[in-house]
Design an enzyme around this catalytic site. Structure first.
Site, PDB file in Angstrom:
ATOM      1  N   GLY A 194       0.811  -1.207   0.000  1.00  5.51           N
ATOM      2  CA  GLY A 194       0.000   0.000   0.000  1.00  5.51           C
ATOM      3  C   GLY A 194       0.845   1.258   0.000  1.00  5.51           C
ATOM      4  N   ASP A 227      -3.258  -1.538  13.364  1.00  2.00           N
ATOM      5  CA  ASP A 227      -2.584  -2.762  12.914  1.00  2.00           C
ATOM      6  C   ASP A 227      -2.508  -3.804  14.024  1.00  2.00           C
ATOM      7  OD1 ASP A 227      -2.182  -2.022  10.305  1.00  2.00           O
ATOM      8  OD2 ASP A 227      -0.079  -1.480  10.545  1.00  2.00           O
TER       9      ASP A 227
END
Length: 441
Positions: free
Chosen positions: A97, A322
């Site tokens: 990403g 995360d």
């Protein structure tokens, strides 16, 4: 590595010090900023993983002189002061990403026409706000697949940008990813004029944006934030000769979680609370659950609860999302429910992480409710054993693989499907897990 990995439960409390790789977030930002510098940059502590290798190979495809030494964790790069060495070509960003968003921004404000390819997984991830911003600056984009997604052919706005004689102003929504903002902020000096980004979404700041601003400052460019907008003054130039990349706090958190649920002590070398990485806040969550955490000269040390009891928590994780999977795995063994808020955006990451957590906890016989912006986990002993193992599906998502392995260190019968997906950020994670377990015997 085999198609699945059998996680062996610990026979004794944890007693280990781990050395985790460099931060992915900082590595890929440092690579971009080094390319934008004028002259030679030497990076130490570089993470070598799928994501960073795609970033490095993309820079090489763009003509940058990059010298790599994986054994020494170093990269030497000749920056070109914001001018691309070539004006045509193609790159492949894989599933990264950061590479996708950062390099798209770089090509969008430069001169030349380039094709940006990506993995099937990355092709599904959102890009529209970034494309809209680049088009408003003068870039043109041809969709080679689904509109507003990779792959694309992009012609940069370099000529139009060089003709700017007034401040460049953009409106940007970062509700789906703060990487759009980070990408544009880091490219600001290339514009040659004052640059302001007005944030239109409710979310206006975050830990990864703060990492970006800190690195920009360390490389010589100041970025100001007034609570609604970001401002970069013209006339600034990136410059850095040597840069040391922090260890990856995200990677360290899995080992801290193992000590939390098994008891004992875990330390991650050179990880400290002054880290720029938001995931260091996960350690405060473990502290709230009953662990003892101390920042020692050689790294943060975590001790499991003295009474062996972890407590459920109610926590907003928007700045360290995360670790949602890691907290979910830890919460299985807590006394009382754990409620997680502020992580709606993880549905659009490497996998639909919210649904993946629910699926895999359900597979283990654990009740988990999905809410609008988070999860509620009702702890229960997982239904698995060596005689009746459960194979955890990982959805090509490195964090699902690493987080759910945490559960297997406490109870037998956990197998991780496709363990090698962790090569995205921590390719020897399971080697470390095997090594640490053997040391306890």
């Amino acid at each position: 590595m085999a198609d699945s990995y059998r996680v062996r439960s610990l026979k004794k409390p944890a007693q280990w010090t781990v050395e985790v790789p460099g931060s992915k977030s900082i590595t890929n930002r440092a690579l971009l900023l080094s390319a934008l510098c004028k002259g030679h940059v030497y990076l130490h502590g570089v993470l070598f993983s799928d994501d960073s290798r795609h970033f490095l190979s993309s820079l090489q495809s763009l003509g940058y002189d990059v010298r790599i030494d994986e054994g020494q964790h170093t990269v030497e790069l000749e920056g070109c002061g914001g001018v691309l060495p070539v004006q045509a070509g193609s790159i492949h960003v894989g599933s990264a990403g950061t590479a996708a968003r950062f390099l798209t921004a770089m090509l969008g404000v430069s001169e030349g026409t380039f094709v940006i390819n990506a993995s099937e997984q990355m092709q599904k991830r959102p890009m529209q706000p970034l494309f809209e911003a680049l088009i408003s600056l003068g870039a043109s984009v041809e969709w080679l697949g689904e509109a507003w997604h990779l792959p694309v052919r992009i012609t940069g706005a370099g000529a139009q940008i060089r003709s700017l004689e007034q401040e460049a102003v953009l409106n940007l929504d970062i509700s789906t990813s703060t990487q759009f903002l980070s990408a544009l902020l880091m490219m600001a000096p290339v514009l040659g004029e004052d640059f302001t980004i007005h944030i239109m979404s409710e979310k206006k700041d975050g830990s990864y944006i703060r990492i970006t601003r800190k690195l920009m400052e360390q490389f010589g460019v100041e970025c100001n934030f007034d609570g609604d907008s970001y401002h970069i003054k013209k006339g600034q130039q990136y410059q850095r000769e040597v840069y040391e990349i922090e260890p990856d706090v995200s990677a360290a958190c899995y080992f801290y979680a193992m000590a939390a649920i098994n008891g004992g002590v875990a330390k991650a070398a050179h990880v400290h609370f002054d880290s720029s990485q938001g995931d260091v806040r996960f350690l405060r969550v473990l502290e709230k659950m009953g662990c003892t955490v101390t920042d020692e000269p050689d790294g943060i040390c975590l001790r499991g609860p003295e009474d062996g009891i972890l407590h459920g928590v109610d926590v907003v994780m928007s700045d360290f999302s995360d670790q949602t999977m890691t907290l979910a795995a830890t919460a299985v063994f807590a006394k009382g429910d754990t409620t997680i808020h502020g992580v709606a955006h993880i549905r659009r990451q490497e996998s639909n992480r919210m649904q993946a957590i629910v699926n895999e906890l359900t597979r283990l016989g654990i009740s988990c409710e999905e809410t609008e912006d988070g999860l509620i986990i009702h702890p229960k002993t997982p239904k698995c054993s060596d005689e009746n193992p459960v194979v955890i599906q990982t959805y090509e998502d490195h964090r699902m693989a690493m987080a759910f392995a945490v559960i297997g260190t406490k109870v037998p019968g956990i197998r991780i499907n496709d363990p090698y997906c962790c090569r995205k950020t921590f390719e020897n994670y399971f080697e470390w897990l095997t090594k640490l377990n053997l040391e306890l015997k």
